[in-house]
Design an enzyme around this catalytic site. Structure first.
Site, mmCIF file in Angstrom:
data_model
loop_
_atom_site.group_PDB
_atom_site.id
_atom_site.type_symbol
_atom_site.label_atom_id
_atom_site.label_comp_id
_atom_site.label_asym_id
_atom_site.label_seq_id
_atom_site.Cartn_x
_atom_site.Cartn_y
_atom_site.Cartn_z
ATOM 1 N N ASN A 100 4.874 5.107 -1.625
ATOM 2 C CA ASN A 100 4.296 3.862 -1.131
ATOM 3 C C ASN A 100 3.429 3.262 -2.248
ATOM 4 O O ASN A 100 2.457 3.885 -2.691
ATOM 5 C CB ASN A 100 3.450 4.134 0.112
ATOM 6 C CG ASN A 100 2.923 2.867 0.756
ATOM 7 O OD1 ASN A 100 2.472 1.956 0.077
ATOM 8 N ND2 ASN A 100 2.937 2.822 2.077
ATOM 9 N N ARG A 110 -8.163 -7.958 -9.319
ATOM 10 C CA ARG A 110 -8.540 -8.631 -10.553
ATOM 11 C C ARG A 110 -7.789 -9.945 -10.781
ATOM 12 O O ARG A 110 -8.132 -10.726 -11.650
ATOM 13 C CB ARG A 110 -8.293 -7.665 -11.744
ATOM 14 C CG ARG A 110 -8.873 -8.085 -13.070
ATOM 15 C CD ARG A 110 -10.388 -8.091 -13.050
ATOM 16 N NE ARG A 110 -10.925 -8.481 -14.329
ATOM 17 C CZ ARG A 110 -11.306 -7.629 -15.294
ATOM 18 N NH1 ARG A 110 -11.189 -6.322 -15.111
ATOM 19 N NH2 ARG A 110 -11.808 -8.064 -16.425
ATOM 20 N N HIS A 148 4.319 -1.843 2.501
ATOM 21 C CA HIS A 148 3.810 -2.194 3.835
ATOM 22 C C HIS A 148 3.081 -3.527 3.723
ATOM 23 O O HIS A 148 1.858 -3.571 3.575
ATOM 24 C CB HIS A 148 2.874 -1.099 4.338
ATOM 25 C CG HIS A 148 2.451 -1.258 5.756
ATOM 26 N ND1 HIS A 148 2.303 -0.193 6.613
ATOM 27 C CD2 HIS A 148 2.131 -2.354 6.492
ATOM 28 C CE1 HIS A 148 1.916 -0.621 7.804
ATOM 29 N NE2 HIS A 148 1.802 -1.939 7.749
ATOM 30 N N HIS A 181 -2.643 -6.397 -0.135
ATOM 31 C CA HIS A 181 -2.061 -5.526 -1.166
ATOM 32 C C HIS A 181 -0.654 -6.024 -1.484
ATOM 33 O O HIS A 181 -0.513 -6.933 -2.286
ATOM 34 C CB HIS A 181 -2.127 -4.049 -0.777
ATOM 35 C CG HIS A 181 -1.970 -3.749 0.677
ATOM 36 N ND1 HIS A 181 -0.827 -4.053 1.384
ATOM 37 C CD2 HIS A 181 -2.819 -3.153 1.547
ATOM 38 C CE1 HIS A 181 -0.969 -3.647 2.638
ATOM 39 N NE2 HIS A 181 -2.162 -3.120 2.782
ATOM 40 N N GLU A 225 7.829 -1.202 5.761
ATOM 41 C CA GLU A 225 7.182 -0.829 7.015
ATOM 42 C C GLU A 225 6.145 -1.879 7.374
ATOM 43 O O GLU A 225 5.598 -2.560 6.516
ATOM 44 C CB GLU A 225 6.542 0.562 6.913
ATOM 45 C CG GLU A 225 5.465 0.702 5.867
ATOM 46 C CD GLU A 225 4.864 2.102 5.815
ATOM 47 O OE1 GLU A 225 5.576 3.079 6.112
ATOM 48 O OE2 GLU A 225 3.673 2.220 5.461
ATOM 49 N N HIS A 277 1.394 9.675 6.257
ATOM 50 C CA HIS A 277 -0.016 9.305 6.402
ATOM 51 C C HIS A 277 -0.908 10.506 6.074
ATOM 52 O O HIS A 277 -0.962 11.483 6.804
ATOM 53 C CB HIS A 277 -0.374 8.777 7.796
ATOM 54 C CG HIS A 277 -1.572 7.875 7.763
ATOM 55 N ND1 HIS A 277 -1.476 6.510 7.602
ATOM 56 C CD2 HIS A 277 -2.888 8.137 7.827
ATOM 57 C CE1 HIS A 277 -2.671 5.966 7.585
ATOM 58 N NE2 HIS A 277 -3.557 6.932 7.712
ATOM 59 N N HIS A 293 -1.440 6.686 -0.771
ATOM 60 C CA HIS A 293 -2.832 6.779 -1.187
ATOM 61 C C HIS A 293 -3.119 8.048 -1.984
ATOM 62 O O HIS A 293 -3.686 7.990 -3.088
ATOM 63 C CB HIS A 293 -3.745 6.708 0.035
ATOM 64 C CG HIS A 293 -5.199 6.750 -0.304
ATOM 65 N ND1 HIS A 293 -5.904 5.639 -0.730
ATOM 66 C CD2 HIS A 293 -6.084 7.774 -0.299
ATOM 67 C CE1 HIS A 293 -7.154 5.979 -0.985
ATOM 68 N NE2 HIS A 293 -7.301 7.263 -0.718
#
EC number: 2.6.99.2
Length: 238
Positions: free
Chosen positions: A7, A18, A43, A50, A70, A190, A214
């Protein structure tokens, strides 16, 4: 071997903080594939904080592994997926103001809505996965709406892994067993990480794919992206 889909939302978060195009989301996706990732996940959310909708269009042109989009299936998301036609769409019941995904679908309450969505995407040749909690009733409900796969929401497992990993994984094993019995493909994602991934993969029967963002991107700050992807792939070896 369970497949790894990276992801890349966090790459887009860094870029957006930025302005400009550094880091370049498309180039990072291509690097992830080159370093061994077997899929790319994005996502997009309504505020585009993002991944941007244009990113999804740009990525579709170049991603050669499995492309997984997703998100919450609002009208704009549905239009995007219909236009892009990725290999897989994962339906996630995100609230508009959610920082990150925090629950799976109630597949019983939303049966009619999910049934319509699943048919719509499957008619376009897109594999459909539904994000669910490790609840046997929700897995059974997912089967009823016609989905190809489910994605188990693994944050509760990750949260309780350190205190009692056997107890933490137990409901996921049960949910996976139900999915296997019903003929549903099985994904997970997740808060999976280098710390907890191997145990999860070894415990869950029939795990086809994990989507990790992440933790993997955070680890890449220390280990480098190529080495990090190899470390994650190693955790998924049988």
């Amino acid at each position: 071997m369970t497949r790894l889909s990276v992801n890349i939302n966090k790459i887009a978060t860094l870029r957006n903080s930025r302005g400009g195009n550094n880091p370049n989301v498309v180039n990072v996706a291509l690097d992830c594939e080159r370093f061994g990732a077997q899929g790319i996940t994005v996502h997009p959310r309504p505020d585009e904080r993002h991944i941007r909708y244009q990113d999804v269009l740009d990525l579709k042109k170049v991603v050669t592994t499995e492309f997984n989009i997703e998100g919450n299936p609002d009208a704009r998301f549905i239009e995007l997926v219909t236009r892009v036609r990725p290999e897989q769409v994962t339906l996630v019941p995100d609230a508009v103001d959610a920082i990150t995904s925090n629950a799976g679908w109630d597949t019983l309450t939303h049966r009619a809505h999910l049934t319509d969505l699943v048919k719509r995407f499957k008619d376009l040749g897109i594999r459909v996965s539904i994000f669910v909690d490790a609840d046997e009733r929700m897995v059974e409900g997912a089967k009823e709406v016609g989905t190809d796969r489910i994605e188990l929401y693994t944050e509760p497992y990750a949260t309780h892994y350190a205190e009692d990993r056997a107890a933490a994984v137990a409901p996921f094993v049960k949910a996976a067993q139900v999915a296997n019995k019903l003929g549903l493909g099985l994904n997970a994602g997740h808060d999976l990480s280098l710390e907890n991934l191997r145990y999860f993969q070894q415990a869950i029967p029939g795990l086809l794919e994990v989507s990790i963002g992440h933790a993997l991107i955070s680890d890449a700050l220390y280990f480098g992206l190529e080495n990090t992807i190899q470390l994650y792939l190693k955790q998924l070896e049988e």
